[in-house]
Design a protein around this motif. Sequence first.
Motif, PDB file in Angstrom:
ATOM      1  N   VAL A 124       0.812  -1.219   0.000  1.00  0.00           N
ATOM      2  CA  VAL A 124       0.000   0.000   0.000  1.00  0.00           C
ATOM      3  C   VAL A 124       0.844   1.267   0.000  1.00  0.00           C
ATOM      4  CG1 VAL A 124      -1.894  -1.168   1.184  1.00  0.00           C
ATOM      5  CG2 VAL A 124      -0.199   0.071   2.535  1.00  0.00           C
ATOM      6  N   ALA A 125       2.152   1.135  -0.157  1.00  0.00           N
ATOM      7  CA  ALA A 125       3.035   2.302  -0.076  1.00  0.00           C
ATOM      8  C   ALA A 125       2.723   3.353  -1.132  1.00  0.00           C
ATOM      9  CB  ALA A 125       4.496   1.855  -0.191  1.00  0.00           C
ATOM     10  N   GLY A 126       2.166   2.957  -2.264  1.00  0.00           N
ATOM     11  CA  GLY A 126       1.889   3.909  -3.326  1.00  0.00           C
ATOM     12  C   GLY A 126       0.517   4.534  -3.281  1.00  0.00           C
ATOM     13  N   PHE A 127      -0.298   4.196  -2.288  1.00  0.00           N
ATOM     14  CA  PHE A 127      -1.647   4.735  -2.190  1.00  0.00           C
ATOM     15  C   PHE A 127      -1.641   6.039  -1.398  1.00  0.00           C
ATOM     16  CE2 PHE A 127      -2.419   0.369  -3.283  1.00  0.00           C
ATOM     17  CZ  PHE A 127      -3.580   0.407  -4.050  1.00  0.00           C
ATOM     18  N   ALA A 128      -2.618   6.907  -1.690  1.00  0.00           N
ATOM     19  CA  ALA A 128      -2.658   8.231  -1.058  1.00  0.00           C
ATOM     20  C   ALA A 128      -3.322   8.218   0.302  1.00  0.00           C
ATOM     21  CB  ALA A 128      -3.382   9.225  -1.975  1.00  0.00           C
ATOM     22  N   SER A 129      -4.314   7.315   0.510  1.00  0.00           N
ATOM     23  CA  SER A 129      -5.088   7.337   1.753  1.00  0.00           C
ATOM     24  C   SER A 129      -5.432   5.903   2.164  1.00  0.00           C
ATOM     25  CB  SER A 129      -6.364   8.159   1.592  1.00  0.00           C
ATOM     26  OG  SER A 129      -7.076   8.240   2.799  1.00  0.00           O
ATOM     27  N   GLY A 147       1.841   8.546   2.894  1.00  0.00           N
ATOM     28  CA  GLY A 147       0.571   9.225   2.667  1.00  0.00           C
ATOM     29  C   GLY A 147      -0.281   9.339   3.915  1.00  0.00           C
ATOM     30  N   ARG A 148      -1.578   9.600   3.698  1.00  0.00           N
ATOM     31  CA  ARG A 148      -2.527   9.660   4.808  1.00  0.00           C
ATOM     32  C   ARG A 148      -2.885   8.242   5.246  1.00  0.00           C
ATOM     33  NH1 ARG A 148      -4.871  12.924   1.067  1.00  0.00           N
ATOM     34  NH2 ARG A 148      -6.668  11.527   0.877  1.00  0.00           N
ATOM     35  N   VAL A 188     -10.546   7.376   1.448  1.00  0.00           N
ATOM     36  CA  VAL A 188      -9.771   6.134   1.480  1.00  0.00           C
ATOM     37  C   VAL A 188      -9.685   5.539   0.080  1.00  0.00           C
ATOM     38  CG1 VAL A 188      -9.812   3.753   2.309  1.00  0.00           C
ATOM     39  CG2 VAL A 188     -10.303   5.633   3.882  1.00  0.00           C
ATOM     40  N   ASP A 189      -8.487   5.102  -0.311  1.00  0.00           N
ATOM     41  CA  ASP A 189      -8.356   4.436  -1.603  1.00  0.00           C
ATOM     42  C   ASP A 189      -7.817   3.007  -1.495  1.00  0.00           C
ATOM     43  OD1 ASP A 189      -5.763   5.144  -0.979  1.00  0.00           O
ATOM     44  OD2 ASP A 189      -5.381   6.259  -2.828  1.00  0.00           O
ATOM     45  N   VAL A 190      -7.560   2.519  -0.267  1.00  0.00           N
ATOM     46  CA  VAL A 190      -7.211   1.120  -0.063  1.00  0.00           C
ATOM     47  C   VAL A 190      -7.458   0.773   1.409  1.00  0.00           C
ATOM     48  CG1 VAL A 190      -4.777   1.580   0.464  1.00  0.00           C
ATOM     49  CG2 VAL A 190      -5.438  -0.666  -0.438  1.00  0.00           C
TER      50      VAL A 190
END
Length: 246
Positions: A124-129, A147-148, A188-190
């Motif tokens: 999940v390191a590349g996700f924003a939230s 990220g958040r 949230v995106d993940v």
Amino acid sequence: MTGQVVVLGGTGEARALAAALLAEGVDVLSSLAGRTADPVLPEGPVRVGGFGGAEGLAAWLAEHRPRAVVDATHPFAAQITASAATAAAAHGTPLLRLQRPGWSPGPDDDWRYVDSLAAAAEAVAGFASVFLTTGRQGVAAFAALPGRVLVRAVDPPDSPLPAGATLLLDRGPFGVADELALMREHAVDVVVTKDSGGHLTEAKLTAARELGLPVVLVRRPPLPPGVETVATVADALAWVRAQAAG
């Protein structure tokens, strides 16, 4: 039935089994690890605090000689489960593992399985939230996320939070509508969680599906070899009855 039955764990299944056994007149002792500050207690006598690993539990079993032990701890309480298997085998104490089934994805789910919290953090390191629901003891693995990160736990984590973290202290069960609102509020995106199984915490999976979000799931640790395992409280109750009859 005669003889004490020890039920390990503070899960819903452990509480349900303790209540069912007490209703049948069984002498039950529930044992909680004491990792939650304000646990939901089962009916009947309760022991809070660890035994001191496999050796401590083995010594306790040797002294108290219960009829049987049912390990109904969380699916990720691998150390306790291993200690119970070792200690029970050392003294010939009948042992049953009660573990609810894991979740199964549907055709519209985007689930990505990993083998550890560290692997989940990488995924999940590349996700924003990120919505992190792995419990307070696993937060350290995500400390470097850039990220958040929305961290939800029952008690405050002991380890440092990610720099962009928002901590939400709350105890389930959670409804789908509430989970949807929370994920939308925090963009949230993940979602990250452990494959704990059960209905009390699966609303986040339904919400993720409805929002089209991926879910990173940490696989369960393997169970000790040779330990009889059942998936339901009814089956555990039947096993205890059989121990009494035998």
